[in-house]
Enzyme design. Structure first.
Site, PDB file in Angstrom:
ATOM      1  N   CYS A 133       0.825  -1.205   0.000  1.00 40.81           N
ATOM      2  CA  CYS A 133       0.000   0.000   0.000  1.00 40.81           C
ATOM      3  C   CYS A 133       0.865   1.264   0.000  1.00 40.81           C
ATOM      4  O   CYS A 133       1.279   1.737   1.068  1.00 40.81           O
ATOM      5  CB  CYS A 133      -0.918  -0.007   1.226  1.00 40.81           C
ATOM      6  N   CYS A 136      -0.325   4.198   2.164  1.00 42.89           N
ATOM      7  CA  CYS A 136      -0.186   4.023   3.617  1.00 42.89           C
ATOM      8  C   CYS A 136       1.272   4.225   4.040  1.00 42.89           C
ATOM      9  O   CYS A 136       1.540   4.776   5.101  1.00 42.89           O
ATOM     10  CB  CYS A 136      -0.590   2.618   4.059  1.00 42.89           C
ATOM     11  N   ASP A 137       2.227   3.762   3.236  1.00 42.05           N
ATOM     12  CA  ASP A 137       3.594   3.609   3.737  1.00 42.05           C
ATOM     13  C   ASP A 137       4.655   4.506   3.100  1.00 42.05           C
ATOM     14  O   ASP A 137       5.802   4.502   3.546  1.00 42.05           O
ATOM     15  CB  ASP A 137       4.038   2.141   3.584  1.00 42.05           C
TER      16      ASP A 137
END
Ligand SMILES: Cc1cc2nc3c(=O)[nH]c(=O)nc-3n(C[C@H](O)[C@H](O)[C@H](O)COP(=O)(O)OP(=O)(O)OC[C@H]3O[C@@H](n4cnc5c(N)ncnc54)[C@H](O)[C@@H]3O)c2cc1C
Length: 309
Positions: A133, A136-137
């Protein structure tokens, strides 16, 4: 046990749209989902092909869809469906938190999960440099060298997004050419940070506490090569999230639910499958929304036909 006209499984574009249409038909509806948004929440760059919006972030589109859904008195359960059974013309839906719900019709709109590479180190370093993701990261990879596995649109968009943070981004593509759109290829080039490696078979992710390297095989020379990277973003496609209807409906060999495209009904009367979980060829937000609408209208017709309304 509370009984519904319709249960919808999934809170992505297909499930949300099915919910809106079911509510407009005044069906007593329950929507069960692990979370809202589905794959859109993994989208690294803006969405530019959803009609009505020239460019909109995944998060913003999700908010708009969910707000629209919540204008209606639909019941929502944030939970994971583990099994579905059909007994005496009713669907019994069980969840991870051991709840059970029953309905006369069911729409599966559970989409798809990221496909794992299944190489050593992938599971061990998940959350420690391995990610599926980018949204997200990505900040975690500030000033680091990272590798993206997969040279399709998702891989390229991931690389373009990561280039805002990382020092350098490799894209490893298994075949001898990338599959991403020309536009994404040009954008990646413009970042000045992306290097594409073709004919690369990822073999192992290495490290101590966090990712420190990636070994891949050059498929032409058959030599193993190690890249010093601190992050590995895996973007090699998806697997339909359909295990909870195993034994009930028919599947393709890739675990996609077989449907009749006129109504999206499966071989089980009253059970419909919309969006990326079915055998449809094109996986897009607008198509998932369209199928969610179609499945809800077809479920309404089904309920009328069996005299349930
Ligand atoms: C990185 C990336 C970029 C993309 N970019 C674009 C783009 O630019 N434009 C475009 O049109 N499309 C794009 N797509 C494709 C698009 O996101 C999908 O086609 C679309 O999201 C499919 O919607 P869906 O509702 O069928 O499934 P999903 O979006 O996968 O949603 C499934 C939902 O079901 C829930 N769920 C799954 N299993 C269960 C269970 N057992 N119990 C309860 N809930 C469950 C999930 O939590 C999720 O809420 C992209 C996809 C990815 C991965």
């Amino acid at each position: 046990m509370k009984e519904y006209d319709l249960i919808i499984i999934g809170g992505g574009p297909a499930g949300i749209t099915a919910g809106i249409y079911a509510q407009r038909q005044k069906l007593k509806t329950l929507l069960i989902t692990k979370e809202f948004g589905g794959q859109i929440s993994r989208k690294a760059v803006k969405i530019e092909n959803y009609p009505g919006f020239l460019a909109i972030s995944g998060q913003e589109l999700i908010e708009k869809l969910v707000n629209h859904l919540k204008k209606y008195p639909i019941e929502i359960e944030l939970d994971e469906v583990t099994t579905v059974e059909k007994k005496e013309e009713k669907f019994f839906v069980r969840t991870k938190s051991k709840k059970e719900f029953v309905s006369k019709a069911l729409i599966v709109a559970s989409g798809a999960d990221p496909r794992p590479l299944e190489i050593p180190g992938e599971k061990e370093f998940l959350g420690k440099g391995v990610s599926y993701c980018p949204t997200c990261d990505a900040p975690f990879f500030k000033d680091k060298v990272v590798a993206v596995i997969g040279g399709g649109n998702a891989g390229f968009e991931t690389a373009i997004f990561l280039a805002n943070y990382a020092k350098k981004v490799y894209i490893l593509e298994f075949s001898d050419k990338v599959k991403a759109d020309k536009e994404n290829q040009e954008r990646a080039e413009k970042t000045g940070k992306v290097e594409i490696i073709l004919n690369a078979r990822a073999k192992e992710i290495k490290g101590k506490d966090f990712v420190e390297g990636l070994i891949f095989e050059d498929r032409i020379s058959k030599k193993n090569i190690e890249l010093k990277v601190e992050g590995v973003l895996i973007q090699i496609g998806n697997i339909p999230a359909t295990s909870f209807v195993k034994g009930l409906v028919d599947f393709s060999e890739r675990d996609e639910i077989l449907v009749n495209f006129e109504t999206l009904e499966t071989k089980v009367p009253g059970l419909f499958a919309a969006g990326d979980c079915n055998i449809g060829k094109y996986r897009q937000i607008i198509i998932a929304c369209g199928e969610g609408a179609k499945a809800a209208l077809a479920a309404y017709d089904y309920l009328r036909k069996i005299g349930a309304l």
